[in-house]
Design a protein around this motif. Structure first.
Motif, short mmCIF file in Angstrom:
data_model
loop_
_atom_site.label_atom_id
_atom_site.label_comp_id
_atom_site.label_asym_id
_atom_site.label_seq_id
_atom_site.Cartn_x
_atom_site.Cartn_y
_atom_site.Cartn_z
N VAL A 1 3.64 5.93 -0.11
CA VAL A 1 2.64 6.54 0.77
C VAL A 1 2.63 5.76 2.08
O VAL A 1 2.37 4.55 2.09
CB VAL A 1 1.24 6.53 0.13
CG1 VAL A 1 0.21 7.13 1.08
CG2 VAL A 1 1.24 7.27 -1.20
N LEU A 2 2.95 6.43 3.16
CA LEU A 2 2.96 5.79 4.48
C LEU A 2 1.53 5.77 5.02
O LEU A 2 1.00 6.80 5.47
CB LEU A 2 3.89 6.55 5.42
CG LEU A 2 4.25 5.86 6.74
CD1 LEU A 2 4.91 4.51 6.50
CD2 LEU A 2 5.16 6.76 7.57
N ALA A 3 0.90 4.60 4.95
CA ALA A 3 -0.52 4.51 5.26
C ALA A 3 -0.83 4.86 6.70
O ALA A 3 -1.92 5.37 7.00
CB ALA A 3 -1.01 3.10 4.95
N SER A 4 0.10 4.61 7.63
CA SER A 4 -0.19 4.79 9.05
C SER A 4 -0.39 6.25 9.44
O SER A 4 -1.01 6.54 10.46
CB SER A 4 0.95 4.19 9.88
OG SER A 4 2.18 4.80 9.56
N GLY B 1 3.20 3.26 -13.31
CA GLY B 1 3.91 3.49 -12.06
C GLY B 1 3.63 2.43 -11.03
O GLY B 1 2.93 1.43 -11.28
N LEU B 2 4.20 2.66 -9.86
CA LEU B 2 4.06 1.74 -8.74
C LEU B 2 3.66 2.55 -7.51
O LEU B 2 4.38 3.46 -7.09
CB LEU B 2 5.39 1.02 -8.50
CG LEU B 2 5.43 -0.05 -7.40
CD1 LEU B 2 4.43 -1.15 -7.70
CD2 LEU B 2 6.83 -0.64 -7.30
N LEU B 3 2.52 2.24 -6.95
CA LEU B 3 2.06 2.85 -5.71
C LEU B 3 2.42 1.92 -4.57
O LEU B 3 1.92 0.79 -4.49
CB LEU B 3 0.54 3.08 -5.76
CG LEU B 3 -0.11 3.53 -4.44
CD1 LEU B 3 0.49 4.84 -3.95
CD2 LEU B 3 -1.62 3.64 -4.59
N PHE B 4 3.29 2.38 -3.68
CA PHE B 4 3.75 1.57 -2.57
C PHE B 4 3.13 2.09 -1.28
O PHE B 4 3.42 3.20 -0.82
CB PHE B 4 5.28 1.61 -2.49
CG PHE B 4 5.85 0.79 -1.37
CD1 PHE B 4 5.33 -0.46 -1.07
CD2 PHE B 4 6.89 1.27 -0.59
CE1 PHE B 4 5.85 -1.23 -0.05
CE2 PHE B 4 7.42 0.51 0.44
CZ PHE B 4 6.90 -0.74 0.71
N LEU B 5 2.26 1.28 -0.69
CA LEU B 5 1.57 1.62 0.55
C LEU B 5 2.34 0.99 1.70
O LEU B 5 2.18 -0.20 2.00
CB LEU B 5 0.13 1.12 0.51
CG LEU B 5 -0.73 1.65 -0.65
CD1 LEU B 5 -2.04 0.89 -0.74
CD2 LEU B 5 -0.97 3.14 -0.49
N ASP B 6 3.19 1.77 2.34
CA ASP B 6 4.07 1.25 3.38
C ASP B 6 3.34 1.20 4.72
O ASP B 6 2.47 2.02 5.01
CB ASP B 6 5.31 2.14 3.49
CG ASP B 6 6.50 1.41 4.09
OD1 ASP B 6 6.35 0.22 4.42
OD2 ASP B 6 7.57 2.03 4.21
N GLU B 7 3.70 0.20 5.52
CA GLU B 7 3.17 0.05 6.88
C GLU B 7 1.64 0.01 6.90
O GLU B 7 0.98 0.66 7.72
CB GLU B 7 3.68 1.19 7.78
CG GLU B 7 5.18 1.29 7.86
CD GLU B 7 5.82 0.13 8.62
OE1 GLU B 7 5.08 -0.66 9.22
OE2 GLU B 7 7.07 0.03 8.58
N ILE B 8 1.06 -0.79 6.02
CA ILE B 8 -0.41 -0.81 5.91
C ILE B 8 -1.06 -1.45 7.14
O ILE B 8 -2.21 -1.16 7.47
CB ILE B 8 -0.84 -1.53 4.62
CG1 ILE B 8 -2.29 -1.20 4.28
CG2 ILE B 8 -0.61 -3.03 4.72
CD1 ILE B 8 -2.73 -1.72 2.93
#
Length: 360
Positions: free
Chosen positions: A45-48, A83-90
């Motif tokens: 999930v791209l947080a930005s 699972g793994l929730l990956f918060l990119d560019e937080i």
């Protein structure tokens, strides 16, 4: 390699991770490979580019009221059960989105949906000065993470370019690894009793408040990660990076130096031969020994271990450590089973205190 080991340990331990590093060093690619190696479904999930409602849920009007509907990625993780929730560019997420992430990171709750406990959260961030439109992380959000800093391994990059990219030799936590968490909580509590000012140190500088700093929550995460690291016999540099990632460099250095000087006996050996225990003169060492012994006894409380634990506390009282022993005595008395008799001789020093607290 040490960063990958620390990441793998924290992911399996369920502690939220925030990886820091400049753009282009492979944070996203490594997280993807780690998820594959650990056989965890991955949601990126791209947080930005998200709105607060993407994490707090969209309101849906129903007959019984308003329900906060989570997005599709949350439903997929819930359906998978892990699972793994990956918060990119937080670090490029605006403050309103960061606020919406608070429950997601700590409680794994998205809208009205509680994600399974086996879903881990990992985020990545570029330093604010290297991120377009970046913000410092808010102190409440930053304190929910273990912060790991990415180091560029030139030789590893060369090897990857020539032979292909992969992660190998990752530690895998055994099924019963959480059994050692109480021991590490005792260790951390003993340190804080010795250095109480390190329990909570909220940085005044906004930039530093967005990194790792000591709090009751981050010390609890430290204990959990220490237990996980010990079960896989992690190297000392991995342990240091995990502790520093929770409570910051300064508190980490003090804790690790204090731990090296403790020289604690095995609690099981003490319970087997309580009369042979030689208590040190240092109060912090004695406190750590007594609480570790009582924690071990309570974890598997038999009549023999019950009496041995009281014998240890009586010995401490005889050596002028009644105040230190009283803390452990409360925990031991509270764990008493109905079939266990009261050791009158060993307990007499603590009877008034326990009666006053309603434990006897």
């Amino acid at each position: 390699m040490s960063t990958n080991c620390a990441l793998a340990i924290a992911i399996q331990a369920g502690v939220p991770i925030l990886t820091w590093g400049p753009p282009g060093v492979g944070k996203t690619a490594t997280i993807t490979m780690l998820a594959d190696a650990l056989e965890l479904p991955l949601e990126v999930v791209l947080a930005s580019i998200r709105e607060p409602s993407d994490f707090s849920g969209l309101p849906v009007i129903e007959e019984k009221g308003v329900r906060m509907e989570p997005p599709a990625w949350a439903h997929r993780l819930a359906l998978a059960g892990k699972g793994l929730l990956f918060l990119d560019e937080i670090s490029t997420a605006p403050p309103a989105v960061q606020s919406a992430l608070l429950r997601v990171v700590l409680d794994r709750v998205v809208g009205d949906l509680a994600l399974p406990a086996s879903v881990s959260v990992v985020a990545s961030a570029n330093p604010p000065e290297q991120a377009v439109g970046g913000w410092d992380l808010s102190a409440p959000l930053a304190n929910r993470f273990c912060h790991l800093f990415w180091s560029l391994d030139t030789q590893g990059w060369v090897d990857g370019m020539i032979g292909g990219w992969s992660v190998s030799g990752l530690p895998h936590l055994p099924p019963a690894w959480e059994n050692s968490i109480p021991d590490k909580e005792v260790l951390v509590a003993s340190f804080i009793r010795h250095r109480p000012h390190l329990l909570l140190q909220v940085p005044e500088d906004e930039g530093q408040a967005g990194k790792a700093w000591p709090s009751p929550r981050s010390w609890s995460m430290t204990a959990r990660l220490l237990a996980a690291a010990e079960t896989v016999q992690a190297e000392e540099d991995v342990v240091a990076s995990l502790v520093a990632g929770c409570v910051g460099e300064g508190a980490c250095l003090e804790f690790l130096a204090w731990r090296r000087d403790l020289d604690l006996p095995d609690p099981e050996e003490v319970l087997a031969n309580p009369t042979y225990l030689q208590l040190p003169d240092r109060g912090d060492q004695a406190f750590a020994i007594l609480t570790a012994v009582i924690t071990a006894a309570v974890g598997r409380l038999t009549e023999e271990r019950w009496f041995a634990a009281w014998c240890v506390l009586a010995l401490a009282s005889e050596h002028g450590m009644k105040d230190i022993a009283a803390v452990a005595a409360k925990k031991l008395a509270a764990a008493r089973k109905p079939e266990l008799s009261i050791p009158l001789k060993e307990l007499q020093e603590f009877a008034p205190l326990l009666q006053k607290g309603g434990l006897m």
